[in-house]
Design a protein around this motif. Structure first.
Motif, PDB file in Angstrom:
ATOM      1  N   PHE A 106       0.868  -1.179   0.000  1.00  0.00           N
ATOM      2  CA  PHE A 106       0.000   0.000   0.000  1.00  0.00           C
ATOM      3  C   PHE A 106       0.901   1.224   0.000  1.00  0.00           C
ATOM      4  CE2 PHE A 106      -2.963   3.056   1.756  1.00  0.00           C
ATOM      5  CZ  PHE A 106      -4.184   2.669   1.230  1.00  0.00           C
ATOM      6  N   GLY A 107       1.099   1.842  -1.181  1.00  0.00           N
ATOM      7  CA  GLY A 107       2.031   2.959  -1.282  1.00  0.00           C
ATOM      8  C   GLY A 107       3.463   2.468  -1.139  1.00  0.00           C
ATOM      9  N   GLY A 108       4.378   3.368  -0.863  1.00  0.00           N
ATOM     10  CA  GLY A 108       5.766   2.997  -0.600  1.00  0.00           C
ATOM     11  C   GLY A 108       6.630   2.960  -1.836  1.00  0.00           C
ATOM     12  N   SER A 109       7.925   2.662  -1.625  1.00  0.00           N
ATOM     13  CA  SER A 109       8.870   2.578  -2.731  1.00  0.00           C
ATOM     14  C   SER A 109      10.067   1.711  -2.337  1.00  0.00           C
ATOM     15  CB  SER A 109       9.358   3.970  -3.141  1.00  0.00           C
ATOM     16  OG  SER A 109      10.120   4.538  -2.105  1.00  0.00           O
ATOM     17  N   ALA A 110      10.855   1.343  -3.348  1.00  0.00           N
ATOM     18  CA  ALA A 110      12.053   0.520  -3.166  1.00  0.00           C
ATOM     19  C   ALA A 110      11.718  -0.769  -2.421  1.00  0.00           C
ATOM     20  CB  ALA A 110      13.152   1.308  -2.475  1.00  0.00           C
ATOM     21  N   ILE A 111      10.837  -1.571  -3.029  1.00  0.00           N
ATOM     22  CA  ILE A 111      10.385  -2.828  -2.430  1.00  0.00           C
ATOM     23  C   ILE A 111      10.766  -3.958  -3.376  1.00  0.00           C
ATOM     24  CG2 ILE A 111       8.367  -4.151  -1.689  1.00  0.00           C
ATOM     25  CD1 ILE A 111       7.057  -1.289  -1.220  1.00  0.00           C
ATOM     26  N   TRP A 112      11.434  -4.978  -2.828  1.00  0.00           N
ATOM     27  CA  TRP A 112      11.879  -6.112  -3.631  1.00  0.00           C
ATOM     28  C   TRP A 112      11.348  -7.399  -3.014  1.00  0.00           C
ATOM     29  CZ3 TRP A 112      17.448  -8.412  -3.663  1.00  0.00           C
ATOM     30  CH2 TRP A 112      17.565  -9.367  -4.674  1.00  0.00           C
ATOM     31  N   VAL A 113      10.559  -8.148  -3.786  1.00  0.00           N
ATOM     32  CA  VAL A 113      10.031  -9.448  -3.372  1.00  0.00           C
ATOM     33  C   VAL A 113      10.663 -10.464  -4.308  1.00  0.00           C
ATOM     34  CG1 VAL A 113       7.978 -10.833  -2.972  1.00  0.00           C
ATOM     35  CG2 VAL A 113       7.875  -8.357  -2.644  1.00  0.00           C
ATOM     36  N   ASP A 114      11.509 -11.349  -3.770  1.00  0.00           N
ATOM     37  CA  ASP A 114      12.324 -12.227  -4.602  1.00  0.00           C
ATOM     38  C   ASP A 114      12.293 -13.671  -4.103  1.00  0.00           C
ATOM     39  OD1 ASP A 114      14.271 -12.723  -6.689  1.00  0.00           O
ATOM     40  OD2 ASP A 114      15.769 -12.868  -5.092  1.00  0.00           O
ATOM     41  N   HIS A 115      12.260 -14.614  -5.037  1.00  0.00           N
ATOM     42  CA  HIS A 115      12.323 -16.050  -4.748  1.00  0.00           C
ATOM     43  C   HIS A 115      11.302 -16.498  -3.701  1.00  0.00           C
ATOM     44  CE1 HIS A 115      16.178 -15.923  -6.895  1.00  0.00           C
ATOM     45  NE2 HIS A 115      15.922 -17.201  -7.144  1.00  0.00           N
ATOM     46  N   CYS A 116      10.088 -16.029  -3.815  1.00  0.00           N
ATOM     47  CA  CYS A 116       9.020 -16.436  -2.903  1.00  0.00           C
ATOM     48  C   CYS A 116       8.030 -17.330  -3.637  1.00  0.00           C
ATOM     49  CB  CYS A 116       8.284 -15.211  -2.343  1.00  0.00           C
ATOM     50  SG  CYS A 116       9.296 -14.216  -1.234  1.00  0.00           S
ATOM     51  N   LEU A 117       7.397 -18.222  -2.909  1.00  0.00           N
ATOM     52  CA  LEU A 117       6.344 -19.068  -3.448  1.00  0.00           C
ATOM     53  C   LEU A 117       5.043 -18.624  -2.803  1.00  0.00           C
ATOM     54  CD1 LEU A 117       6.330 -22.833  -3.998  1.00  0.00           C
ATOM     55  CD2 LEU A 117       4.471 -21.781  -2.766  1.00  0.00           C
ATOM     56  N   LEU A 118       4.053 -18.239  -3.613  1.00  0.00           N
ATOM     57  CA  LEU A 118       2.763 -17.802  -3.092  1.00  0.00           C
ATOM     58  C   LEU A 118       1.659 -18.644  -3.705  1.00  0.00           C
ATOM     59  CD1 LEU A 118       4.600 -14.962  -3.400  1.00  0.00           C
ATOM     60  CD2 LEU A 118       2.590 -14.152  -2.230  1.00  0.00           C
ATOM     61  N   SER A 119       0.708 -19.095  -2.860  1.00  0.00           N
ATOM     62  CA  SER A 119      -0.404 -19.886  -3.374  1.00  0.00           C
ATOM     63  C   SER A 119      -1.595 -19.834  -2.429  1.00  0.00           C
ATOM     64  CB  SER A 119       0.022 -21.336  -3.590  1.00  0.00           C
ATOM     65  OG  SER A 119       0.307 -21.959  -2.370  1.00  0.00           O
ATOM     66  N   ILE A 142       9.006  -1.053  -7.418  1.00  0.00           N
ATOM     67  CA  ILE A 142       8.745  -2.390  -6.890  1.00  0.00           C
ATOM     68  C   ILE A 142       9.340  -3.405  -7.868  1.00  0.00           C
ATOM     69  CG2 ILE A 142       6.992  -4.114  -6.371  1.00  0.00           C
ATOM     70  CD1 ILE A 142       5.093  -1.877  -5.711  1.00  0.00           C
ATOM     71  N   THR A 143      10.082  -4.363  -7.337  1.00  0.00           N
ATOM     72  CA  THR A 143      10.594  -5.464  -8.144  1.00  0.00           C
ATOM     73  C   THR A 143      10.039  -6.760  -7.586  1.00  0.00           C
ATOM     74  OG1 THR A 143      12.641  -4.265  -8.603  1.00  0.00           O
ATOM     75  CG2 THR A 143      12.661  -6.655  -8.952  1.00  0.00           C
ATOM     76  N   ILE A 144       9.362  -7.517  -8.429  1.00  0.00           N
ATOM     77  CA  ILE A 144       8.854  -8.834  -8.063  1.00  0.00           C
ATOM     78  C   ILE A 144       9.540  -9.809  -9.016  1.00  0.00           C
ATOM     79  CG2 ILE A 144       6.816 -10.305  -7.889  1.00  0.00           C
ATOM     80  CD1 ILE A 144       5.202  -7.716  -7.395  1.00  0.00           C
ATOM     81  N   SER A 145      10.477 -10.603  -8.474  1.00  0.00           N
ATOM     82  CA  SER A 145      11.301 -11.437  -9.339  1.00  0.00           C
ATOM     83  C   SER A 145      11.379 -12.877  -8.853  1.00  0.00           C
ATOM     84  CB  SER A 145      12.714 -10.845  -9.427  1.00  0.00           C
ATOM     85  OG  SER A 145      13.287 -10.723  -8.139  1.00  0.00           O
ATOM     86  N   ASN A 146      11.608 -13.777  -9.801  1.00  0.00           N
ATOM     87  CA  ASN A 146      11.817 -15.192  -9.510  1.00  0.00           C
ATOM     88  C   ASN A 146      10.752 -15.768  -8.586  1.00  0.00           C
ATOM     89  OD1 ASN A 146      14.343 -15.334 -10.990  1.00  0.00           O
ATOM     90  ND2 ASN A 146      15.128 -14.038  -9.353  1.00  0.00           N
ATOM     91  N   LYS A 147       9.501 -15.556  -8.945  1.00  0.00           N
ATOM     92  CA  LYS A 147       8.356 -16.001  -8.135  1.00  0.00           C
ATOM     93  C   LYS A 147       7.767 -17.276  -8.688  1.00  0.00           C
ATOM     94  CE  LYS A 147       8.177 -12.696  -5.377  1.00  0.00           C
ATOM     95  NZ  LYS A 147       9.565 -12.845  -5.121  1.00  0.00           N
ATOM     96  N   PHE A 148       7.064 -17.986  -7.826  1.00  0.00           N
ATOM     97  CA  PHE A 148       6.261 -19.124  -8.257  1.00  0.00           C
ATOM     98  C   PHE A 148       4.867 -18.918  -7.691  1.00  0.00           C
ATOM     99  CE2 PHE A 148       4.754 -23.565  -7.987  1.00  0.00           C
ATOM    100  CZ  PHE A 148       4.852 -23.869  -9.337  1.00  0.00           C
ATOM    101  N   PHE A 149       3.910 -18.642  -8.563  1.00  0.00           N
ATOM    102  CA  PHE A 149       2.518 -18.424  -8.167  1.00  0.00           C
ATOM    103  C   PHE A 149       1.705 -19.650  -8.576  1.00  0.00           C
ATOM    104  CE2 PHE A 149       3.595 -13.837  -9.270  1.00  0.00           C
ATOM    105  CZ  PHE A 149       3.806 -13.472  -7.954  1.00  0.00           C
ATOM    106  N   THR A 150       0.864 -20.144  -7.669  1.00  0.00           N
ATOM    107  CA  THR A 150       0.069 -21.319  -7.988  1.00  0.00           C
ATOM    108  C   THR A 150      -1.217 -21.358  -7.175  1.00  0.00           C
ATOM    109  OG1 THR A 150       0.150 -23.724  -8.182  1.00  0.00           O
ATOM    110  CG2 THR A 150       1.266 -22.775  -6.304  1.00  0.00           C
TER     111      THR A 150
END
Length: 122
Positions: free
Chosen positions: A79-92, A108-116
């Protein structure tokens, strides 16, 4: 390691949640909320089976509690903000969305994710 939360994790600026080198699961409850923060890293965490929480008091500092309304049932809510990195996470299997970014966050950088296991994942 499995972490069960009663309420959302609400973090502050310049924080890292790092699951590297371990098998870290946050499951069966509310999850991570980032509100108007900067310089946040979330790395190597498995987030699944989100459930709503809220309508309670949560700690915002060592000396202050504030009322928090119901969570939006996302795995990670930005919610708002800046300079946020979400990396190598698995979300399901989250009730609403897996990652939600609203109210104009930047860098915002969202990298190397696995969504399922979610109706919004193709």
């Amino acid at each position: 390691m499995v972490i069960y939360l009663k309420e959302e994790i609400i973090i502050k600026n310049y924080k890292t949640i790092d699951g590297r080198g371990a098998n870290v699961h946050i499951e069966n409850g509310p999850f991570i909320t980032i509100q108007y923060l900067t310089n946040i890293i979330i790395h190597g965490i498995h987030i699944h089976d989100c459930k709503p929480a809220g309508n309670t008091n949560v700690r915002s500092s060592l000396t202050h509690y504030g009322y928090k309304t119901s969570s939006d049932e996302d795995g990670i809510s930005i919610f708002g903000g800046s300079a946020i990195w979400v990396d190598h996470c698995l979300l399901s299997s989250c009730a609403d969305g897996l990652i939600d970014a609203i109210m104009g966050p930047t860098a915002i950088t969202i990298s190397n994710k696995f969504f399922t296991h979610h109706n919004k994942v193709l």
